[in-house]
Design a protein around this motif. Structure first.
Motif, short mmCIF file in Angstrom:
data_model
loop_
_atom_site.label_atom_id
_atom_site.label_comp_id
_atom_site.label_asym_id
_atom_site.label_seq_id
_atom_site.Cartn_x
_atom_site.Cartn_y
_atom_site.Cartn_z
N LEU A 28 -80.33 -130.58 -87.22
CA LEU A 28 -81.49 -129.85 -86.71
C LEU A 28 -82.72 -130.36 -87.45
O LEU A 28 -82.78 -130.29 -88.67
CB LEU A 28 -81.31 -128.35 -86.91
N THR A 29 -83.69 -130.88 -86.70
CA THR A 29 -84.85 -131.53 -87.29
C THR A 29 -86.14 -130.95 -86.72
O THR A 29 -86.23 -130.71 -85.51
CB THR A 29 -84.82 -133.05 -86.99
N VAL A 30 -87.12 -130.75 -87.59
CA VAL A 30 -88.45 -130.33 -87.17
C VAL A 30 -89.44 -131.38 -87.63
O VAL A 30 -89.48 -131.74 -88.80
CB VAL A 30 -88.82 -128.95 -87.75
N GLU A 31 -90.23 -131.89 -86.69
CA GLU A 31 -91.31 -132.84 -87.00
C GLU A 31 -92.55 -132.35 -86.28
O GLU A 31 -92.64 -132.45 -85.05
CB GLU A 31 -90.93 -134.25 -86.55
N LYS A 32 -93.48 -131.80 -87.02
CA LYS A 32 -94.70 -131.17 -86.50
C LYS A 32 -94.31 -130.07 -85.51
O LYS A 32 -93.75 -129.06 -85.92
CB LYS A 32 -95.65 -132.20 -85.90
N ILE A 33 -94.55 -130.25 -84.23
CA ILE A 33 -94.17 -129.21 -83.25
C ILE A 33 -92.91 -129.57 -82.48
O ILE A 33 -92.48 -128.83 -81.61
CB ILE A 33 -95.33 -128.94 -82.25
N ARG A 34 -92.32 -130.70 -82.80
CA ARG A 34 -91.14 -131.17 -82.07
C ARG A 34 -89.88 -130.72 -82.79
O ARG A 34 -89.67 -131.03 -83.95
CB ARG A 34 -91.19 -132.70 -81.99
N HIS A 35 -89.03 -129.98 -82.10
CA HIS A 35 -87.75 -129.52 -82.63
C HIS A 35 -86.64 -130.30 -81.94
O HIS A 35 -86.58 -130.30 -80.70
CB HIS A 35 -87.54 -128.03 -82.38
N SER A 36 -85.79 -130.94 -82.72
CA SER A 36 -84.71 -131.70 -82.09
C SER A 36 -83.36 -131.27 -82.66
O SER A 36 -83.24 -130.93 -83.83
CB SER A 36 -84.91 -133.21 -82.28
N ALA A 37 -82.37 -131.28 -81.77
CA ALA A 37 -80.99 -130.96 -82.14
C ALA A 37 -80.13 -132.14 -81.72
O ALA A 37 -80.23 -132.61 -80.58
CB ALA A 37 -80.53 -129.69 -81.45
N GLU A 38 -79.31 -132.62 -82.65
CA GLU A 38 -78.41 -133.74 -82.37
C GLU A 38 -77.00 -133.30 -82.76
O GLU A 38 -76.79 -132.73 -83.83
CB GLU A 38 -78.84 -134.94 -83.19
N VAL A 39 -76.03 -133.55 -81.87
CA VAL A 39 -74.65 -133.14 -82.12
C VAL A 39 -73.74 -134.34 -81.92
O VAL A 39 -73.87 -135.08 -80.93
CB VAL A 39 -74.22 -132.00 -81.17
#
Length: 182
Positions: A41-52
């Motif tokens: 689970l990654t947060v970069e500024k306003i972008r939230h990404s989930a990688e599985v």
């Protein structure tokens, strides 16, 4: 199911971790145990990404999604994983695999020490990976390559027990490299 959750550029949250674990429980109906899942689970500024990344019984499936809400990203990535697993399961039902050998072979590559790279004139191997080669048919190898989103896959042909390579051609079709004896 073993689930490892990694938080990048954000504070660890038990609520997000339990939400991801709860959502990933849905994939149990598609594949047999043991299942190992890695969630990033990654947060970069306003972008939230989930990688599985899910590994179970000889298959590996990866998916990633980005939104501006972490819970929505988790929902989207789990939906994507479910679609991939459903498609994989349907393909397995359509295709009856050949009798496979229970032996998995290990392939190893050697690496040159990083310090000596600058002194060498010829190209050298920079990265090395170790992976299992599962006996499978060509159709199974194509499915596995698609699930991993790779351009090629090294596998043991279940019929001949020879190591073969399946690869994606630029025209969208597949190529097969088989060894010759002689």
């Amino acid at each position: 199911m073993q689930i490892a959750t990694t938080f990048r550029h954000m504070e660890p949250s038990d609520a997000l971790k339990s939400y991801a674990e709860e959502k990933l429980d849905r994939v149990k109906k598609y594949i047999d145990e043991p299942i190992v899942a890695q969630v990033f689970l990654t947060v970069e500024k306003i972008r939230h990404s989930a990688e599985v990344t899910i590994t179970a019984k000889g298959i590996t499936i990866k998916a990633a999604e980005e939104t501006n809400d972490m819970y929505a990203a988790i929902d989207a990535v789990v939906d994507k994983i479910e679609r991939q697993l459903r498609r994989y399961k349907e393909r397995i039902k359509e295709h009856k695999p050949a009798a496979s050998d229970s032996r998995d072979r290990q392939v190893r590559k050697t690496v040159v020490a990083a310090e000596s790279i600058d002194q060498r004139q010829e190209p050298v191997v920079i990265k090395s990976n170790t992976f299992s080669i599962k006996p499978m048919s060509v159709e199974e190898a194509v499915m596995q390559m698609d699930l991993l989103h790779k351009d090629f896959l090294v596998f043991t042909d279940a019929g001949t027990e020879d190591i073969s390579v399946i690869y994606r051609r630029k025209d969208g079709n597949y190529g097969l490299i088989e060894p010759t004896k002689g």
